[in-house]
Design a protein around this motif. Structure first.
Motif, PDB file in Angstrom:
ATOM      1  N   PHE A  83       0.869  -1.164  -0.145  1.00  0.00           N
ATOM      2  CA  PHE A  83       0.041  -0.137   0.231  1.00  0.00           C
ATOM      3  C   PHE A  83       0.849   1.120   0.057  1.00  0.00           C
ATOM      4  O   PHE A  83       1.763   1.193   0.729  1.00  0.00           O
ATOM      5  CB  PHE A  83      -0.838   0.122   1.226  1.00  0.00           C
ATOM      6  CG  PHE A  83      -1.909  -0.950   1.231  1.00  0.00           C
ATOM      7  CD1 PHE A  83      -2.983  -0.784   0.684  1.00  0.00           C
ATOM      8  CD2 PHE A  83      -1.869  -2.130   1.654  1.00  0.00           C
ATOM      9  CE1 PHE A  83      -4.268  -1.862   0.650  1.00  0.00           C
ATOM     10  CE2 PHE A  83      -2.767  -3.267   1.988  1.00  0.00           C
ATOM     11  CZ  PHE A  83      -3.765  -3.066   1.465  1.00  0.00           C
ATOM     12  N   LEU A  84       0.400   2.256  -0.888  1.00  0.00           N
ATOM     13  CA  LEU A  84       1.100   3.431  -0.604  1.00  0.00           C
ATOM     14  C   LEU A  84       0.401   4.398   0.268  1.00  0.00           C
ATOM     15  O   LEU A  84      -0.835   4.523   0.008  1.00  0.00           O
ATOM     16  CB  LEU A  84       1.171   3.993  -2.229  1.00  0.00           C
ATOM     17  CG  LEU A  84       1.643   5.497  -2.382  1.00  0.00           C
ATOM     18  CD1 LEU A  84       3.452   5.386  -2.164  1.00  0.00           C
ATOM     19  CD2 LEU A  84       1.657   6.169  -3.597  1.00  0.00           C
ATOM     20  N   VAL A  85       1.173   5.250   1.162  1.00  0.00           N
ATOM     21  CA  VAL A  85       0.451   5.820   2.358  1.00  0.00           C
ATOM     22  C   VAL A  85       0.455   7.309   1.631  1.00  0.00           C
ATOM     23  O   VAL A  85       1.269   7.926   1.312  1.00  0.00           O
ATOM     24  CB  VAL A  85       1.209   5.974   3.549  1.00  0.00           C
ATOM     25  CG1 VAL A  85       0.556   6.844   4.402  1.00  0.00           C
ATOM     26  CG2 VAL A  85       1.471   4.670   3.908  1.00  0.00           C
ATOM     27  N   VAL A 142       3.437  -2.456   4.034  1.00  0.00           N
ATOM     28  CA  VAL A 142       3.165  -4.046   3.607  1.00  0.00           C
ATOM     29  C   VAL A 142       2.425  -4.648   4.638  1.00  0.00           C
ATOM     30  O   VAL A 142       2.624  -4.602   5.859  1.00  0.00           O
ATOM     31  CB  VAL A 142       4.662  -4.646   3.386  1.00  0.00           C
ATOM     32  CG1 VAL A 142       4.346  -5.991   2.888  1.00  0.00           C
ATOM     33  CG2 VAL A 142       5.612  -3.901   2.477  1.00  0.00           C
ATOM     34  N   THR A 143       1.284  -5.269   4.182  1.00  0.00           N
ATOM     35  CA  THR A 143       0.550  -6.094   5.075  1.00  0.00           C
ATOM     36  C   THR A 143       0.505  -7.684   4.691  1.00  0.00           C
ATOM     37  O   THR A 143       0.761  -8.019   3.521  1.00  0.00           O
ATOM     38  CB  THR A 143      -1.074  -5.565   5.052  1.00  0.00           C
ATOM     39  OG1 THR A 143      -1.365  -5.817   3.791  1.00  0.00           O
ATOM     40  CG2 THR A 143      -1.004  -4.081   5.407  1.00  0.00           C
ATOM     41  N   ARG A 158      -4.672   4.768   2.685  1.00  0.00           N
ATOM     42  CA  ARG A 158      -3.835   3.773   1.928  1.00  0.00           C
ATOM     43  C   ARG A 158      -4.283   3.399   0.591  1.00  0.00           C
ATOM     44  O   ARG A 158      -5.534   3.191   0.385  1.00  0.00           O
ATOM     45  CB  ARG A 158      -3.924   2.374   2.765  1.00  0.00           C
ATOM     46  CG  ARG A 158      -3.038   2.717   4.135  1.00  0.00           C
ATOM     47  CD  ARG A 158      -3.487   1.210   4.733  1.00  0.00           C
ATOM     48  NE  ARG A 158      -2.737   1.192   6.200  1.00  0.00           N
ATOM     49  CZ  ARG A 158      -2.717   0.303   7.010  1.00  0.00           C
ATOM     50  NH1 ARG A 158      -3.261  -1.086   6.515  1.00  0.00           N
ATOM     51  NH2 ARG A 158      -2.428   0.273   8.337  1.00  0.00           N
ATOM     52  N   ALA A 159      -3.372   3.464  -0.525  1.00  0.00           N
ATOM     53  CA  ALA A 159      -3.895   2.991  -1.687  1.00  0.00           C
ATOM     54  C   ALA A 159      -3.267   1.708  -2.199  1.00  0.00           C
ATOM     55  O   ALA A 159      -2.019   1.682  -2.119  1.00  0.00           O
ATOM     56  CB  ALA A 159      -3.567   4.158  -2.975  1.00  0.00           C
ATOM     57  N   PHE A 160      -4.071   0.674  -2.323  1.00  0.00           N
ATOM     58  CA  PHE A 160      -3.548  -0.614  -2.544  1.00  0.00           C
ATOM     59  C   PHE A 160      -2.636  -0.552  -4.184  1.00  0.00           C
ATOM     60  O   PHE A 160      -3.249   0.100  -5.083  1.00  0.00           O
ATOM     61  CB  PHE A 160      -4.488  -1.603  -2.844  1.00  0.00           C
ATOM     62  CG  PHE A 160      -4.053  -3.059  -3.167  1.00  0.00           C
ATOM     63  CD1 PHE A 160      -3.374  -3.853  -2.435  1.00  0.00           C
ATOM     64  CD2 PHE A 160      -4.517  -3.367  -4.607  1.00  0.00           C
ATOM     65  CE1 PHE A 160      -2.690  -5.070  -2.809  1.00  0.00           C
ATOM     66  CE2 PHE A 160      -4.018  -4.622  -5.022  1.00  0.00           C
ATOM     67  CZ  PHE A 160      -3.195  -5.396  -4.134  1.00  0.00           C
TER      68      PHE A 160
END
Length: 114
Positions: free
Chosen positions: A9-11, A78-79, A32-34
């Motif tokens: 994800f981009l914050v 990162v999740t 958050r942008a996936f």
């Protein structure tokens, strides 16, 4: 990539959101942008030696399909595959891309160091 157990994800930091009483809303300051699936690894000792003396002290590196929209200095998360359990978070310190050749019949990939 064939195996992508994590999500990248981009914050995006936004202005703090306030409610009617003027109190800040929790979690309202970032979104958050996936981006894509990825694989997060801990940095190895040999990688730490490579960055010795440069002022960069990475904690993780992320393997993912090649993307040209990521830049150094951007913050990423990162999740796990569920999208909620955070495995790693930080600013992009270094980006390494393949030279345009496919690897073992797979598409191009890149490594992002955070």
């Amino acid at each position: 990539m064939n195996f992508e157990p994590h999500k990248l994800f981009l914050v995006d930091s936004a202005a703090t959101v306030f409610d009617a009483d003027g109190n800040p809303v929790p979690g309202g300051g970032e979104t958050r942008a996936f981006l894509c699936g990825c694989f997060l690894h801990d940095v190895t000792v040999s990688m730490m030696r490579g960055y010795a003396g440069t002022g960069i002290s990475p904690e993780y590196y992320v393997n993912l399909d090649r993307r040209d929209d990521l830049k150094t200095g951007q913050e990423i998360i990162v999740t796990e595959a569920d999208g909620t359990t955070v495995r790693g978070r930080g600013k992009i310190l270094d980006i390494k891309r393949t030279s345009g050749m496919e690897f073992a019949g797979n598409g191009e990939y890149m490594t992002v160091v955070i």
